[in-house]
Design a protein around this motif. Sequence first.
Motif: not given
Length: 130
Positions: A1-9, A20-25, A30-31
């Motif tokens: 539950s909730g949200k997560v903020n991600i700051i990209t490079p 949802e998920e985020m994968i960083f290569n 690449n995100l």
Amino acid sequence: SGKVNIITPDNKMVVLKPGEEMIFNKESNNLNKSEVDVYEKVAWKDGKMIFRNATLDVILKRLARHFNVDIQINNRYGKEYKYRATFRNESLQQILDYLAKSAALKWRIEEAKQNDDGTLTKRKITVDLY
């Protein structure tokens, strides 16, 4: 539950919502944001390993991590199999036997070896897919 903020490079902010998920290569820098089956990702807390439409490569990587072994796969003919399975209390050998019933594969275990400093290597499992 909730949200997560991600700051990209590159200093952009991406919001991840539940499921949802985020994968960083690292190699391609690449995100990739995608939807996931949350239950499959957190089932380890209940002592389960759940696979939904998972390739043999994905399954073997998770088994290696779960059982603390090195698994090498030799895919002789480039075949791809997808699995849907839930494992609870099965041993690694039982799981490999189940996989061998549904695909043309053989596996063997090399026991851990003692290093000169007294430590042990990980057990190594070789999976040959025909």
